[in-house]
Every structure is written in C-alpha cells, then in structure tokens.
Design a protein around this motif. Sequence first.
Motif, PDB file in Angstrom:
ATOM      1  N   THR A   1     -23.819 -23.176  69.367  1.00  0.00           N
ATOM      2  CA  THR A   1     -24.512 -23.086  68.144  1.00  0.00           C
ATOM      3  C   THR A   1     -23.892 -23.816  67.031  1.00  0.00           C
ATOM      4  O   THR A   1     -24.389 -24.571  66.138  1.00  0.00           O
ATOM      5  CB  THR A   1     -25.253 -21.907  68.029  1.00  0.00           C
ATOM      6  OG1 THR A   1     -26.230 -21.581  69.163  1.00  0.00           O
ATOM      7  CG2 THR A   1     -26.177 -21.982  66.739  1.00  0.00           C
ATOM      8  N   ALA A   2     -22.447 -23.415  66.837  1.00  0.00           N
ATOM      9  CA  ALA A   2     -21.718 -23.843  65.702  1.00  0.00           C
ATOM     10  C   ALA A   2     -21.352 -25.328  65.700  1.00  0.00           C
ATOM     11  O   ALA A   2     -21.823 -25.843  64.799  1.00  0.00           O
ATOM     12  CB  ALA A   2     -20.599 -22.938  65.641  1.00  0.00           C
ATOM     13  N   ILE A   3     -21.279 -25.629  66.973  1.00  0.00           N
ATOM     14  CA  ILE A   3     -21.169 -27.050  67.137  1.00  0.00           C
ATOM     15  C   ILE A   3     -22.333 -27.974  66.980  1.00  0.00           C
ATOM     16  O   ILE A   3     -22.305 -28.974  66.215  1.00  0.00           O
ATOM     17  CB  ILE A   3     -20.538 -27.319  68.446  1.00  0.00           C
ATOM     18  CG1 ILE A   3     -19.203 -26.706  68.593  1.00  0.00           C
ATOM     19  CG2 ILE A   3     -20.212 -28.940  68.889  1.00  0.00           C
ATOM     20  CD1 ILE A   3     -18.780 -26.709  70.186  1.00  0.00           C
ATOM     21  N   ALA A   4     -23.528 -27.468  67.180  1.00  0.00           N
ATOM     22  CA  ALA A   4     -24.740 -28.103  67.385  1.00  0.00           C
ATOM     23  C   ALA A   4     -25.193 -28.182  65.881  1.00  0.00           C
ATOM     24  O   ALA A   4     -25.540 -29.031  65.383  1.00  0.00           O
ATOM     25  CB  ALA A   4     -25.921 -27.192  67.901  1.00  0.00           C
ATOM     26  N   ILE A   5     -24.788 -26.882  65.033  1.00  0.00           N
ATOM     27  CA  ILE A   5     -25.042 -26.848  63.696  1.00  0.00           C
ATOM     28  C   ILE A   5     -24.544 -28.039  62.778  1.00  0.00           C
ATOM     29  O   ILE A   5     -25.013 -28.853  61.936  1.00  0.00           O
ATOM     30  CB  ILE A   5     -24.736 -25.612  63.025  1.00  0.00           C
ATOM     31  CG1 ILE A   5     -25.890 -24.638  63.555  1.00  0.00           C
ATOM     32  CG2 ILE A   5     -24.995 -25.569  61.428  1.00  0.00           C
ATOM     33  CD1 ILE A   5     -25.314 -23.149  63.023  1.00  0.00           C
ATOM     34  N   LEU A   6     -23.253 -28.208  63.281  1.00  0.00           N
ATOM     35  CA  LEU A   6     -22.373 -29.364  62.609  1.00  0.00           C
ATOM     36  C   LEU A   6     -23.048 -30.672  62.956  1.00  0.00           C
ATOM     37  O   LEU A   6     -23.098 -31.592  62.233  1.00  0.00           O
ATOM     38  CB  LEU A   6     -20.927 -29.360  63.168  1.00  0.00           C
ATOM     39  CG  LEU A   6     -19.959 -30.501  62.871  1.00  0.00           C
ATOM     40  CD1 LEU A   6     -19.961 -30.399  61.083  1.00  0.00           C
ATOM     41  CD2 LEU A   6     -18.730 -30.222  63.378  1.00  0.00           C
ATOM     42  N   GLY A   7     -23.233 -30.993  64.124  1.00  0.00           N
ATOM     43  CA  GLY A   7     -24.055 -32.209  64.531  1.00  0.00           C
ATOM     44  C   GLY A   7     -25.524 -32.481  63.957  1.00  0.00           C
ATOM     45  O   GLY A   7     -25.716 -33.436  63.336  1.00  0.00           O
ATOM     46  N   VAL A   8     -26.086 -31.434  63.751  1.00  0.00           N
ATOM     47  CA  VAL A   8     -27.377 -31.471  62.766  1.00  0.00           C
ATOM     48  C   VAL A   8     -27.194 -31.852  61.607  1.00  0.00           C
ATOM     49  O   VAL A   8     -27.991 -32.526  60.897  1.00  0.00           O
ATOM     50  CB  VAL A   8     -28.308 -30.202  63.190  1.00  0.00           C
ATOM     51  CG1 VAL A   8     -29.586 -30.251  62.193  1.00  0.00           C
ATOM     52  CG2 VAL A   8     -28.948 -29.963  64.563  1.00  0.00           C
ATOM     53  N   THR A   9     -26.398 -31.218  60.897  1.00  0.00           N
ATOM     54  CA  THR A   9     -25.777 -31.427  59.690  1.00  0.00           C
ATOM     55  C   THR A   9     -25.425 -32.873  59.359  1.00  0.00           C
ATOM     56  O   THR A   9     -26.012 -33.772  58.281  1.00  0.00           O
ATOM     57  CB  THR A   9     -24.678 -30.480  59.191  1.00  0.00           C
ATOM     58  OG1 THR A   9     -24.971 -29.040  59.300  1.00  0.00           O
ATOM     59  CG2 THR A   9     -24.473 -30.734  57.717  1.00  0.00           C
ATOM     60  N   LEU A  10     -24.525 -33.286  60.479  1.00  0.00           N
ATOM     61  CA  LEU A  10     -24.137 -34.671  59.998  1.00  0.00           C
ATOM     62  C   LEU A  10     -25.315 -35.743  60.054  1.00  0.00           C
ATOM     63  O   LEU A  10     -25.378 -36.683  59.300  1.00  0.00           O
ATOM     64  CB  LEU A  10     -23.225 -35.042  60.998  1.00  0.00           C
ATOM     65  CG  LEU A  10     -21.859 -34.278  61.032  1.00  0.00           C
ATOM     66  CD1 LEU A  10     -21.058 -34.795  62.337  1.00  0.00           C
ATOM     67  CD2 LEU A  10     -21.124 -34.871  59.685  1.00  0.00           C
ATOM     68  N   ILE A  11     -26.294 -35.350  61.051  1.00  0.00           N
ATOM     69  CA  ILE A  11     -27.536 -36.208  61.236  1.00  0.00           C
ATOM     70  C   ILE A  11     -28.476 -36.285  60.110  1.00  0.00           C
ATOM     71  O   ILE A  11     -29.096 -37.139  59.674  1.00  0.00           O
ATOM     72  CB  ILE A  11     -28.172 -36.187  62.706  1.00  0.00           C
ATOM     73  CG1 ILE A  11     -27.370 -36.364  64.088  1.00  0.00           C
ATOM     74  CG2 ILE A  11     -29.499 -36.915  62.754  1.00  0.00           C
ATOM     75  CD1 ILE A  11     -27.911 -35.999  65.159  1.00  0.00           C
ATOM     76  N   ALA A  12     -28.717 -35.174  59.613  1.00  0.00           N
ATOM     77  CA  ALA A  12     -29.413 -35.071  58.575  1.00  0.00           C
ATOM     78  C   ALA A  12     -29.007 -35.421  57.351  1.00  0.00           C
ATOM     79  O   ALA A  12     -29.633 -35.936  56.490  1.00  0.00           O
ATOM     80  CB  ALA A  12     -29.770 -33.333  58.135  1.00  0.00           C
ATOM     81  N   ALA A  13     -27.745 -35.261  57.025  1.00  0.00           N
ATOM     82  CA  ALA A  13     -27.160 -35.962  56.114  1.00  0.00           C
ATOM     83  C   ALA A  13     -27.173 -37.194  55.958  1.00  0.00           C
ATOM     84  O   ALA A  13     -27.431 -37.909  54.933  1.00  0.00           O
ATOM     85  CB  ALA A  13     -25.497 -35.407  55.761  1.00  0.00           C
ATOM     86  N   ALA A  14     -26.978 -37.923  56.955  1.00  0.00           N
ATOM     87  CA  ALA A  14     -27.159 -39.289  57.216  1.00  0.00           C
ATOM     88  C   ALA A  14     -28.363 -39.900  56.913  1.00  0.00           C
ATOM     89  O   ALA A  14     -28.745 -40.821  55.964  1.00  0.00           O
ATOM     90  CB  ALA A  14     -26.575 -39.921  58.614  1.00  0.00           C
ATOM     91  N   GLY A  15     -29.396 -38.970  57.290  1.00  0.00           N
ATOM     92  CA  GLY A  15     -30.942 -39.508  57.147  1.00  0.00           C
ATOM     93  C   GLY A  15     -31.074 -39.324  55.727  1.00  0.00           C
ATOM     94  O   GLY A  15     -31.993 -40.400  55.229  1.00  0.00           O
ATOM     95  N   ALA A  16     -30.588 -38.241  55.076  1.00  0.00           N
ATOM     96  CA  ALA A  16     -30.956 -37.921  53.677  1.00  0.00           C
ATOM     97  C   ALA A  16     -30.583 -38.977  52.822  1.00  0.00           C
ATOM     98  O   ALA A  16     -30.856 -39.218  51.655  1.00  0.00           O
ATOM     99  CB  ALA A  16     -30.593 -36.599  53.305  1.00  0.00           C
ATOM    100  N   GLY A  17     -29.335 -39.684  53.122  1.00  0.00           N
ATOM    101  CA  GLY A  17     -28.621 -40.443  52.352  1.00  0.00           C
ATOM    102  C   GLY A  17     -29.213 -41.905  52.447  1.00  0.00           C
ATOM    103  O   GLY A  17     -28.838 -42.603  51.717  1.00  0.00           O
ATOM    104  N   ASP A  18     -30.211 -42.477  53.168  1.00  0.00           N
ATOM    105  CA  ASP A  18     -30.892 -43.711  53.519  1.00  0.00           C
ATOM    106  C   ASP A  18     -32.124 -43.723  52.448  1.00  0.00           C
ATOM    107  O   ASP A  18     -32.683 -42.675  52.273  1.00  0.00           O
ATOM    108  CB  ASP A  18     -31.194 -43.871  54.866  1.00  0.00           C
ATOM    109  CG  ASP A  18     -30.010 -44.074  55.746  1.00  0.00           C
ATOM    110  OD1 ASP A  18     -28.865 -44.373  55.079  1.00  0.00           O
ATOM    111  OD2 ASP A  18     -30.144 -43.850  56.882  1.00  0.00           O
ATOM    112  N   ALA A  19     -32.348 -44.651  52.076  1.00  0.00           N
ATOM    113  CA  ALA A  19     -33.450 -44.983  51.135  1.00  0.00           C
ATOM    114  C   ALA A  19     -34.856 -44.759  52.203  1.00  0.00           C
ATOM    115  O   ALA A  19     -35.012 -44.993  53.057  1.00  0.00           O
ATOM    116  CB  ALA A  19     -33.662 -46.172  50.446  1.00  0.00           C
ATOM    117  N   GLY A  20     -35.819 -43.756  51.748  1.00  0.00           N
ATOM    118  CA  GLY A  20     -37.039 -43.507  52.521  1.00  0.00           C
ATOM    119  C   GLY A  20     -36.692 -42.586  53.625  1.00  0.00           C
ATOM    120  O   GLY A  20     -37.476 -42.292  54.425  1.00  0.00           O
ATOM    121  N   GLY A  21     -35.399 -41.805  53.578  1.00  0.00           N
ATOM    122  CA  GLY A  21     -35.034 -40.980  54.445  1.00  0.00           C
ATOM    123  C   GLY A  21     -35.723 -39.715  54.425  1.00  0.00           C
ATOM    124  O   GLY A  21     -36.911 -39.603  53.939  1.00  0.00           O
TER     125      GLY A  21
END
Length: 334
Positions: free
Chosen positions: A132-152
């Motif tokens: 779960t700790a590893i998965a949380i890190l992966g989720v955070t990376l994906i969410a951060a990448a999506g939030a950084g895009d315009a219209g994300g």
Amino acid sequence: FAAVCFGTTATAQALGAPAVRAPPLGSARLALGGTLLGLWALIAAQRRRSREDAGIRLQATALRRPTRTHLVLVLVGALGVLLYQPLFFAGTAGSGVAVGTVLALGSAPVLTGLLQWALERRFPGLSWGVATAIAILGVTLIAAAGAGDAGGANLGGIAASIGAGASYSIYTLSAKALMNRGWSADGTMGVVFGVAGLVSIPLLLLSGAEWMLTPTGLATAAWLGIVTTTIAYLCFGAGLAKLQVATDSTLTLAEPLTASILGHLVLREQLATLEALGLAVLAAGIVVLVLGSTGALTRRGTKAAAPASAGGSASVSASASASASPDSTDRGQR
C-alpha cells in the motif's frame, strides 16, 4: 480479471457516452448489472438447494431469513454501491480517465485497510502495509502529473474520486462481513447489488434514460452493466471469499493500471514521464502484494499439513507396534 474488467469502465463511458452525466450513467450500470447479479444469486441458490444435503440447506435457510445484522450489512453495502457509481464517473470526468480511476482505486485499499484495522483490531499484514505504501507513492506521482497539466485534475474531480474510494471500502467491508457470517460469494454480491440495482431503476428514470435509446448508448450501458458489473463482481466476490479484504482491495489496483493504459492507447491521453513512473511504481506495489499473499497462503497450508503429517506418523507407528506385538507373542510360543 475483475480488476481488468473494472478498468474498462471509464474508457467505455468516454467512447460511448461522453456527454452523459454521472448520475444516469451510474444508475444505468447498476440497474442492469445489479439486477443481473441478483438474478444470478437466485438461480445459484435454487441449484444449491436442489442438490445439497440437509445440513447445507440450513445455511440456505439462514440466507432466506436474515438477521437484523444481515439486513444492516446489506443496506450499508448497497449504499456504498449506490454512492460509488456517480462519484466515480464524476471523478473521471473532472480529472481524466487515468488520473480519476487511479485516485479512486488507489485510495480504496488505504481506506479499506484502515477501516478493517479499526473494526477488527487486526493489522492487515506487513505485505499489505508495504504494498500500500508503494501504491500510494505511485498514485501520488500519477495524480501530480495529471494535476500539473492544463485541464487536468481539479479539486472537485479529486474529491469525487476519493469519495468513490471510500464508498468502495464501505461495500467491500460489508460484503466480507456477510461472507464471514456464512453467506456465499455469489449470494452476497447478488443480494447487495440486487438491492442497489432495484433502487437504481427509478433513479435512472428520474435522471434521464433517453441516451440509452441509441445503438451506441445501449451498447455502452450493456458493457457497463454486464462486463464491468455482473461478470467483474462475480469474480471479485470469489476473490473476496478467499482473501483478506485489504488484500483483495489492493489487488484491484490493477484497475487504474488498466485504465491508464487504455487511456493512453485508446483515448490518446498522453502519459508524461511522471505518469509513466507512477504506473511502474503502482505495478511494483501489486507485485509485492501478490508475492506476500502467495507466501501467506503457502505458510498456512504448511502449518495445516504439519499436524496432519504428525498424526499420520503416529498412526503408522501405532499400527506398526500393534502388528509387531502378536508376531512377537507368536515367536515366543514357538
């Protein structure tokens, strides 16, 4: 397999009904899929009653005459199912298919494990914690990448996705509690989703069902109801009956992995470097959990076999002693 079916949900919606709002989509999915699950449970129960012995029929009777606790668990589970549908579609609409699905399902095992820990006073296990700790890190990376895009990702979409994860945890724990009280996997899924499906029919009519009258809309509703609900949750229930609820919930992280891949290949959603890294980390978390679960099952099987082997050895020794005694007596008489 269930997680892969789940992972096609948002892509099917984006391709077949992109303009349809979240409430009618979720209601259509449940009205069809939930009702089919309920019918499946009734047919399976009838077949069991026709071929099982009287002792097992007592269990079937218990299902026909549920206690107050059973009713509460069914209603709580059905509520979780009902809330999950519009929240999930609202999350993918606000944050994108990949990011919305990842946030919804990535938050689910964390919330499920924490709730299970609080309710059962039992830590789900080291492998769950690490995965779960590893998965949380992966989720955070994906969410951060999506939030950084315009219209994300936006705050509303993020909140809806996490709300969907919480709803997922609620009905998963309710279903597991029913199974722990003697309900079968298909019976549990059928009753919980059948109740939710019946409630969804008037909700669908009120929210608008005219989009289902087109060939594309009908095909989309059929896919969402049959593949991503009926078939997927029958498989999910079979896994839930054999695994810890936190483990089963974490294994369904294959859903956002599937959704992210489909979003990239089918919907042409571009994966940034951070998103690709997040997917790799998420996959690593799933591998850790699978290995941990396999090891736990092997250890339990070894422990169960050890007493049996010891008992078998003792029986052999006793038999040998018993057979040796008459022989010795006979030699003495000769």
